[in-house]
Design an enzyme around this catalytic site. Structure first.
Site, PDB file in Angstrom:
ATOM      1  N   TYR A 100       1.218  -1.362   0.097  1.00 57.46           N
ATOM      2  CA  TYR A 100       0.378  -0.166   0.094  1.00 57.46           C
ATOM      3  C   TYR A 100       0.608   1.122   0.393  1.00 57.46           C
ATOM      4  O   TYR A 100       1.864   1.398   0.800  1.00 57.46           O
ATOM      5  CB  TYR A 100      -1.265  -0.122   0.973  1.00 57.46           C
ATOM      6  CG  TYR A 100      -1.784   1.554   1.402  1.00 57.46           C
ATOM      7  CD1 TYR A 100      -2.858   1.144   0.893  1.00 57.46           C
ATOM      8  CD2 TYR A 100      -1.095   2.221   2.093  1.00 57.46           C
ATOM      9  CE1 TYR A 100      -3.518   2.284   0.894  1.00 57.46           C
ATOM     10  CE2 TYR A 100      -1.949   4.077   2.127  1.00 57.46           C
ATOM     11  CZ  TYR A 100      -2.920   3.594   1.366  1.00 57.46           C
ATOM     12  OH  TYR A 100      -4.002   5.027   1.156  1.00 57.46           O
ATOM     13  N   GLU A 133      -3.153   7.853  -4.292  1.00 59.65           N
ATOM     14  CA  GLU A 133      -3.435   6.346  -3.828  1.00 59.65           C
ATOM     15  C   GLU A 133      -2.845   4.986  -4.306  1.00 59.65           C
ATOM     16  O   GLU A 133      -3.650   5.238  -5.789  1.00 59.65           O
ATOM     17  CB  GLU A 133      -4.197   5.970  -2.543  1.00 59.65           C
ATOM     18  CG  GLU A 133      -4.524   5.106  -2.878  1.00 59.65           C
ATOM     19  CD  GLU A 133      -5.987   4.367  -2.057  1.00 59.65           C
ATOM     20  OE1 GLU A 133      -5.956   4.797  -0.254  1.00 59.65           O
ATOM     21  OE2 GLU A 133      -6.524   3.898  -2.408  1.00 59.65           O
TER      22      GLU A 133
END
Ligand code: ADP
Ligand code: MG
Length: 389
Positions: free
Chosen positions: A110, A198
């Site tokens: 992530y 992101e």
């Protein structure tokens, strides 16, 4: 403004960030063959382009091993309503489907850049345990989440990138590549005035290649004046009416009610909507015609309000400050004539030259009700909307 995955990844690519080989987006299932060809050898992944996360679990990300399978998936996916935990029960209509070459995944990481309000700094949030949503991770295993503030002028320093690489267990020989990728993602954030960039997941392939498999971006609307390309983009979250209002410089947001509100100033617009609700009605829109509410603006605003077929009464609540009430009254009169208004019209003026303004409205011959206070105006509008149903 939120960007779709493929838009974010197109931007990543221009910054030299590795993304999967892609066949682009299709809007018609018949275009699938060309997209597969462009993407390269299979297998492929078909991905619904909607502004919501959790598409994988909701059935919006599908692996296709053969061309026939891809065709079948495309036929189902284009036009479907995709429900994920981030949408409402109705879901979002899938207008576009991204066709990417499938990657072999050894690890999912992530990685994001956000604005940390507390420190006032862009901040990298990363975790070696990617793939699942960061909110879930933050809840269940907050200790595996890394945070690193970044100087907005200097970008990511190489030593910071290496620190992150170590903490994320990036293989030794790929540390340089990771640092480059991370600092480029920070550059995307800074250069495009983003509030979020992101990548979830950022993957490592079995060959230790780093690829941004997914992309999500949110940019700051207030910076659009210097982001010409973003400003020219069609925002899928904005309705046709909202788009048109924006072009004419009006702040308009469509709502579910039946009282069209025309107000100057965002605060007064909010107050008007609240008062309408308090009076038992429901506003059809938020509309701020701006400080310089002249005849032209008022006419444009009225036209936009009336294009919403749910509107059963129009409430004008304008404060004459910079613009005097008599000027506004003339604007309202001209607008009502220009659109040949048939619906009940309730007007409340207050401020400079309010007497002259009211007299002009009174003598205009246009059918309307005037009100001395916002409360009175709201009650009259609610009653009128009830009757004209
Ligand atoms: P979302 O975050 O909306 O669920 P993702 O793009 O992250 O959508 O996709 C969900 C999952 O599907 C990923 O975590 C990954 O495991 C898999 N996936 C997505 N794109 C690809 C791809 N190009 N190749 C292989 N697997 C993929
Ligand atoms: Mg994802």
């Amino acid at each position: 403004m939120k960007l779709l995955e493929y838009e974010a990844k197109e931007i990543f690519k221009t910054f030299g960030i590795a993304v999967p080989s892609t066949g682009g987006v299709i809007r018609d299932a018949n275009d699938i063959d060309a997209a597969l060809k462009k993407a390269g050898d299979g297998p492929w992944v078909l991905k619904a382009q909607v502004l919501a996360g959790g598409r994988g679990k909701g059935g919006g990300v599908k692996l296709a091993k053969t061309e026939a399978e891809a065709r079948e998936i495309a036929e189902k996916m284009v036009g479907m309503q995709l429900v994920t935990h981030q949408t409402d029960a109705k879901g979002l209509k899938v207008e576009e489907v991204l066709v990417d070459q499938a990657s072999d995944i050894a690890r999912e990481i992530y990685f994001s850049v956000v604005m940390d309000r507390k420190s006032g700094m862009p901040t990298i949030i990363a975790s070696a345990e990617g793939g699942i949503e960061i909110e879930v991770l933050a809840h269940e295993k907050p200790e595996v989440i890394l945070k690193m503030p970044v100087d907005p002028d200097r970008g990511l320093e190489p030593y910071q990138g290496r620190r992150l690489a170590f903490d994320l267990n990036i293989p030794q020989k790929q540390i340089g590549a990771f640092v480059k990728m991370a600092s480029r993602l920070v550059q995307v954030f800074l250069k495009l005035d983003a509030s979020l960039v992101e990548v979830n997941p950022l993957i490592l392939t079995p060959e230790d290649e780093l690829i941004a498999l997914d992309g999500k971006m949110v940019t700051d609307d207030n910076a659009l004046f210097r982001q010409k390309e973003l400003a020219a983009r069609r925002d899928p979250e904005i309705s046709e009416l909202e788009r048109e209002a924006k072009k004419t410089g009006l702040s308009y947001i469509g709502l579910d009610g039946n009282i069209g509100c025309m107000v100057n100033g965002a605060g007064l617009a909010m107050g008007t909507m609240d008062t309408v609700s308090l009076a038992g009605g429901s506003p059809a829109n938020f509309l701020d015609v701006g400080g310089g509410a002249n005849e032209e603006q008022v006419t444009k605003a009225l036209k936009i309000i009336l294009r919403d077929s749910k509107v059963k009464a129009v409430l004008v609540n304008i404060f004459g400050g910079i613009m005097r009430c008599d000027t506004i009254a003339n604007g309202v009169i001209a607008a009502a004539k220009a659109v040949d208004l048939k619906l009940p019209l309730i007007v409340r003026l207050e401020g400079t030259n309010v007497k002259e303004g009211k007299a002009l409205l009174q003598d205009s011959g246009i059918k309307m009700e005037q009100a001395d206070s916002l409360w009175e105006a709201a009650q009259k509008a609610v009653a009128a909307a009830g009757e004209s149903k």
